[in-house]
Design a protein around this motif. Structure first.
Motif, PDB file in Angstrom:
ATOM      1  N   GLU A 168       0.842  -1.205   0.000  1.00  0.00           N
ATOM      2  CA  GLU A 168       0.000   0.000   0.000  1.00  0.00           C
ATOM      3  C   GLU A 168       0.874   1.252   0.000  1.00  0.00           C
ATOM      4  N   VAL A 169       1.945   1.234   0.740  1.00  0.00           N
ATOM      5  CA  VAL A 169       2.873   2.369   0.752  1.00  0.00           C
ATOM      6  C   VAL A 169       3.427   2.610  -0.653  1.00  0.00           C
ATOM      7  N   HIS A 192       2.927   5.794  -3.114  1.00  0.00           N
ATOM      8  CA  HIS A 192       4.108   6.432  -3.697  1.00  0.00           C
ATOM      9  C   HIS A 192       3.923   6.613  -5.199  1.00  0.00           C
ATOM     10  N   GLN A 193       3.441   5.569  -5.856  1.00  0.00           N
ATOM     11  CA  GLN A 193       3.223   5.634  -7.300  1.00  0.00           C
ATOM     12  C   GLN A 193       2.157   6.682  -7.637  1.00  0.00           C
ATOM     13  N   THR A 194       1.095   6.728  -6.880  1.00  0.00           N
ATOM     14  CA  THR A 194       0.044   7.722  -7.103  1.00  0.00           C
ATOM     15  C   THR A 194       0.593   9.135  -6.920  1.00  0.00           C
ATOM     16  N   ASP A 205      12.958   8.256  -2.084  1.00  0.00           N
ATOM     17  CA  ASP A 205      13.389   7.500  -0.909  1.00  0.00           C
ATOM     18  C   ASP A 205      12.431   6.362  -0.558  1.00  0.00           C
ATOM     19  N   THR A 206      11.171   6.474  -0.933  1.00  0.00           N
ATOM     20  CA  THR A 206      10.163   5.506  -0.505  1.00  0.00           C
ATOM     21  C   THR A 206      10.477   4.076  -0.944  1.00  0.00           C
ATOM     22  N   PRO A 207      10.738   3.805  -2.235  1.00  0.00           N
ATOM     23  CA  PRO A 207      11.038   2.417  -2.606  1.00  0.00           C
ATOM     24  C   PRO A 207      12.296   1.869  -1.930  1.00  0.00           C
ATOM     25  N   GLU A 245      14.425  -1.764   2.325  1.00  0.00           N
ATOM     26  CA  GLU A 245      15.199  -1.933   3.555  1.00  0.00           C
ATOM     27  C   GLU A 245      14.327  -2.485   4.679  1.00  0.00           C
ATOM     28  N   ILE A 246      13.105  -2.001   4.792  1.00  0.00           N
ATOM     29  CA  ILE A 246      12.180  -2.494   5.819  1.00  0.00           C
ATOM     30  C   ILE A 246      11.898  -3.974   5.599  1.00  0.00           C
TER      31      ILE A 246
END
Length: 114
Positions: free
Chosen positions: A14-15, A19-21, A49-51, A56-57
């Motif tokens: 979902e994150v 991010h894509q949206t 930074d999001t992807p 990493e998460i």
């Protein structure tokens, strides 16, 4: 009783979808208001930074889960050792030695795979 974290884990798919949206919306804004190019570049850099962070998460969660499994196996081996001692078995420490040997071997294999 298993430990329950007070906050549910974030849904990384979902994150990434959000991010894509946001990236698509930002691309539209960039085309419609070119006078804010510096602002748009900064926002694109921030979104980039999001992807990286979700990857990493994901890796950290996998590492955490592996450590939890090792910990649970060591606790089980310790309990088996105590029960074996209580029952008067010939070699009650076998359970701990076996688990430690297995974990050390797995750690060596993981180190070689890197």
């Amino acid at each position: 009783m298993p430990y329950r974290h007070p906050y549910p884990p974030s849904d990384l798919l979902e994150v990434l979808h959000r991010h894509q949206t946001a990236s698509h919306l930002l691309a539209v804004f960039t085309r419609t208001t070119p006078g804010l190019d510096d602002l748009w570049r900064e926002l694109f850099a921030t979104l980039a930074d999001t992807p990286i962070l979700t990857t990493e998460i994901t890796a950290l969660r996998a590492a955490r889960d592996a450590v939890r499994a090792q910990h649970a196996n060591l606790i089980a081996a310790a309990r088996a050792t105590l029960a074996a001692h209580h029952d008067g078995e010939h070699d009650p420490l076998f359970y701990l030695r076996d688990e430690l040997t297995a974990q050390l071997a797995a750690g060596r294999r993981a180190g070689e795979a890197r």
